[in-house]
Design an enzyme around this catalytic site. Structure first.
Site, mmCIF file in Angstrom:
data_model
loop_
_atom_site.group_PDB
_atom_site.id
_atom_site.type_symbol
_atom_site.label_atom_id
_atom_site.label_comp_id
_atom_site.label_asym_id
_atom_site.label_seq_id
_atom_site.Cartn_x
_atom_site.Cartn_y
_atom_site.Cartn_z
ATOM 1 N NE ARG A 15 -1.909 -1.705 3.607
ATOM 2 C CZ ARG A 15 -2.310 -1.893 4.861
ATOM 3 N NH1 ARG A 15 -3.532 -1.509 5.211
ATOM 4 N NH2 ARG A 15 -1.518 -2.452 5.742
ATOM 5 C CE LYS A 75 0.973 -2.346 9.597
ATOM 6 N NZ LYS A 75 -0.214 -2.622 10.448
ATOM 7 C CE1 TYR A 94 -5.282 2.177 10.234
ATOM 8 C CE2 TYR A 94 -4.131 1.839 8.157
ATOM 9 C CZ TYR A 94 -5.299 2.058 8.850
ATOM 10 O OH TYR A 94 -6.485 2.159 8.171
ATOM 11 C CG HIS A 96 -1.935 -1.316 15.235
ATOM 12 N ND1 HIS A 96 -3.296 -1.387 15.464
ATOM 13 C CD2 HIS A 96 -1.788 -1.207 13.889
ATOM 14 C CE1 HIS A 96 -3.940 -1.338 14.303
ATOM 15 N NE2 HIS A 96 -3.060 -1.214 13.347
ATOM 16 C CD GLU A 118 -3.568 2.599 15.461
ATOM 17 O OE1 GLU A 118 -2.665 2.460 16.292
ATOM 18 O OE2 GLU A 118 -3.365 3.007 14.286
ATOM 19 C CG ASP A 268 -2.145 -4.762 12.757
ATOM 20 O OD1 ASP A 268 -0.971 -5.143 12.650
ATOM 21 O OD2 ASP A 268 -2.775 -4.244 11.826
#
Length: 382
Positions: A15, A75, A94, A96, A118, A268
């Site tokens: 991505r 990411k 993201y 996490h 997120e 994740d």
């Protein structure tokens, strides 16, 4: 503002954080967009498309980091990227963090302002997580059915069955975005579907919208009753910003039939099974207690084109606001963005991340005035 878009270097992460059309809109607004060469190739976007959009292409990630004030990724930064972080950089991706103490400590030491997709909220929803949850939920049934095939070590059960043969049994833990999309896909294949959920209103909604799926109140006793007959177990439990609850212990897994499959979408955030550990698209599965585990931490990257388009559609408004007005004013205009700030000025600024790592929590040092006429009003919490 200069917005940087590096190429993702996580294993099999195809991505890209900004599509050429998003870069074009930012350039039209007077911003400078710096894109690492080949950043979009995995999602089907050529370098020429970014150049036509007005972006500046550079050959090294270090150049992107050095020039950017706002760095937009998909990411979390990988170890090779840690030295490139700096105090005046805004990182938007993201993260996490509740499942990754090492990265949390790196971000704290760097002084970077880290905003996690997120945990951005809008009217109690997580709009930047939802499209990836939709993809992961739908994908979980595809990969689960694939690994149920006997030549992949599975039990040989076809989820949809055939006339005269009962369909496979799918159990979904959690009736949120990922869970409901998994249930819809499994239902579409003709599988026998049960969703475990604790929110009674959510169960009523699922009961009305998923006509042939069953809902069951989620507790350990009910799960233990279901496990011996489950072919595909999908973990789709989410606690926003926090580590996923461990709902499946090793001894519970032993009740499942050999060759059954567990897809842990929650990996994740640490995973919802005691036996889960992160895997990659290169080596996606492992077997514990006779059960095939699929625990890929970036599932939507398998469908990078669709995932990139879905992601940039929801992130763009926030990227544009930060670029146009700076972070404090962007939070004023979109208060839900304030909940996305996980790390700022060397402090943990999200309560769930602080709790996960037993670190001090400090609210972000940004004041937001409630405005009942603003679309995002009411999403900011202390």
């Amino acid at each position: 503002m200069t917005i940087g878009v590096p190429k993702e270097i996580k294993r099999q992460e195809h991505r890209v954080a900004l599509s050429p059309s998003a870069a074009y809109q930012l350039c039209r607004r007077g911003h400078r967009v710096v894109v690492e060469r080949d950043a979009g190739v995995g999602a089907g976007y050529s370098n020429a498309e970014y150049e036509q959009a007005g972006a500046v292409l550079v050959s090294e990630a270090s150049a992107v980091y050095a020039e950017a004030r706002l760095l937009v990724k998909v990411k979390e930064p990988q170890p090779e990227e840690y030295p490139l972080l700096r105090p005046d950089l805004i990182l938007f991706c993201y993260l996490h963090l509740a499942a990754d103490r090492t990265l949390t400590e790196v971000l704290l030491r760097s002084g970077v302002t880290a905003i996690a997709y997120e945990t951005v909220e809008l009217h109690g929803r997580l709009p930047l997580l939802e499209p990836m949850s939709e993809i992961a939920g739908r994908m979980s049934v595809l990969v689960g059915g694939y690994y149920l095939a006997r030549h992949h070590g599975g039990s040989g059960v076809l989820l949809g069955g055939v006339p005269g043969v009962l369909p496979g049994r799918v159990v979904v833990l959690g009736g949120g975005t990922a869970g409901v999309n998994a249930a819809r896909m499994a239902q579409g294949l003709g599988a026998d579907v049960t969703i475990l959920e604790v929110d009674l209103e959510r169960m009523r909604f699922l009961d009305i919208t998923l006509h042939t799926a069953h809902t069951l109140y989620s507790n350990e006793a009910h799960l233990m009753d279901l496990l011996p007959s489950v072919d595909l177990l999908i973990g789709a439990v989410l606690v926003p910003g926090a580590r996923a609850p461990r709902l499946i212990r090793r001894d519970m897994l032993r009740r499942m039939r050999p060759g059954s499959v567990l897809v842990d979408i929650a990996i994740d955030q640490g995973g919802c099974a005691e036996t889960s550990r992160p895997t990659t698209h290169d080596d996606p599965v492992f077997v514990e207690e006779g059960v095939i585990h699929y625990c890929v931490t970036n599932m939507p990257a398998a469908y990078a084109r669709t995932a990139t388009q879905a992601l940039t559609h929801v992130t763009y408004r926030y990227v544009e606001a930060i670029a146009d007005f700076g972070l404090p004013e962007a939070c004023q205009r979109h208060p839900g963005l304030l909940r996305g700030i996980n790390i700022m000025a060397g402090r943990v600024t999200h309560p769930a991340v602080a709790e996960a790592h037993q670190m001090p929590y400090h609210p972000p040092p940004i004041h937001v005035d409630p405005d009942p006429y603003r679309p995002d009003a009411g999403t900011c919490r202390p």
